[in-house]
Design an enzyme around this catalytic site. Structure first.
Site, PDB file in Angstrom:
ATOM      1  N   SER A 133       0.802  -1.225   0.000  1.00 12.60           N
ATOM      2  CA  SER A 133       0.000   0.000   0.000  1.00 12.60           C
ATOM      3  C   SER A 133       0.836   1.277   0.000  1.00 12.60           C
ATOM      4  CB  SER A 133      -0.947   0.011   1.204  1.00 12.60           C
ATOM      5  OG  SER A 133      -1.751  -1.137   1.222  1.00 12.60           O
ATOM      6  N   HIS A 185       0.081   4.439   4.824  1.00 12.96           N
ATOM      7  CA  HIS A 185      -0.453   5.072   3.617  1.00 12.96           C
ATOM      8  C   HIS A 185      -0.029   6.539   3.528  1.00 12.96           C
ATOM      9  CE1 HIS A 185      -3.956   1.923   3.586  1.00 12.96           C
ATOM     10  NE2 HIS A 185      -2.769   1.396   3.330  1.00 12.96           N
TER      11      HIS A 185
END
Length: 268
Positions: A133, A185
């Site tokens: 991610s 993230h």
């Protein structure tokens, strides 16, 4: 009618290879019943010398849903490889994938360190991150800055304006998947903007190969030193003078020793 899959793979060779690698690793993890705690990155394991986890955590996925979501987004972001006329292209993609993997992992550890040491939030000592991610969010951010008019297509039917996609996806995943790593993230977004705005630049084939060499060296030495793997072809010898670490590489019965001299630090 869309373009044939083989043509798409030919146009996105680096993305296709990474998707293949992540899928193969996921299959291996499932077959061997390996848990995320064995391959994921946490502050606690990092301070114990498990630096290899910066790499394994990025390319490992335990959940098939997690794998499909990340790889679908990565496939769409592979358009970066086709934008050589904008200064991007396959080489740019490969060079800065290395940067995103390493720097986003280090940034996550840096944030954990601040939260633990400064704010005494011991919870973050054992939080374990896993998945591609960080890199996906990094490329999403770079594409948003370089080509804000494009779209991000997910699963073949969901289309998002790329200019807002990084923060839309950050909020979306945090709400829909509470256990998703918000810090991971966000770290990918920060490193992505640093690359897009030229704060991190100057990568070339020479620097990429050099960086890859150091990554491989640190990966195997930390894997050996942390006891995660025997790696009998590497022998780390203890010496009396701690300022002169010796690393022995044993191969085909002939011992080879690489000795590195470290000068003591000086205070001006």
């Amino acid at each position: 009618m869309g373009k044939p899959l083989l043509y798409e793979i030919w146009q996105k060779p680096a993305s296709s290879c990474i998707i293949g690698i992540c899928s193969a690793i996921w299959f291996y993890i499932q077959k061997k019943n390996i848990g995320y705690a064995n391959v994921g990155l946490s502050y606690e394991t990092a301070i114990e010398g498990h630096y290899w986890r910066i790499i394994t955590s990025a390319f490992s996925h335990v959940s098939v849903v997690h794998l499909v979501f990340n790889m679908s987004a990565l496939w769409s972001l592979g358009v970066v490889e086709q934008l050589g006329y904008m200064g991007l292209g396959v080489e740019f993609y490969l060079h800065y994938t290395l940067v995103l993997v390493v720097l986003s992992g280090l940034l996550v550890l840096g944030v954990y360190h601040i939260l633990i040491q400064k704010f005494k939030l011991e919870y973050f000592r054992r939080v374990t991150a896993v998945g591609y991610s960080c890199v996906v969010f990094g490329w999403m951010t770079i594409l948003a800055a370089k080509q804000p008019s494009s779209k991000l297509n997910l699963f073949g039917f969901l289309s998002l304006p790329i200019s807002f996609a990084p923060f839309e996806s950050l909020i979306f995943t945090s709400i829909i998947i509470p256990q998703a790593s918000f810090i991971g993230h966000l770290s990918g977004i920060v490193v992505g903007y640093s690359i897009a705005w030229g704060l991190i630049h100057g990568m070339s084939n020479y620097w990429a190969i050099s960086m890859l060499g150091w990554i491989i060296l640190v990966f195997f030495l930390s894997l050996k030193r942390s006891g995660a793997s025997d790696l009998n072809f590497i022998e780390i010898e203890l010496v009396t003078d701690s300022s002169l670490p010796t690393v022995g590489f044993l191969g085909f019965g002939n011992g080879r020793t690489l000795q590195m001299d470290i000068l003591p630090g000086r205070v001006a």
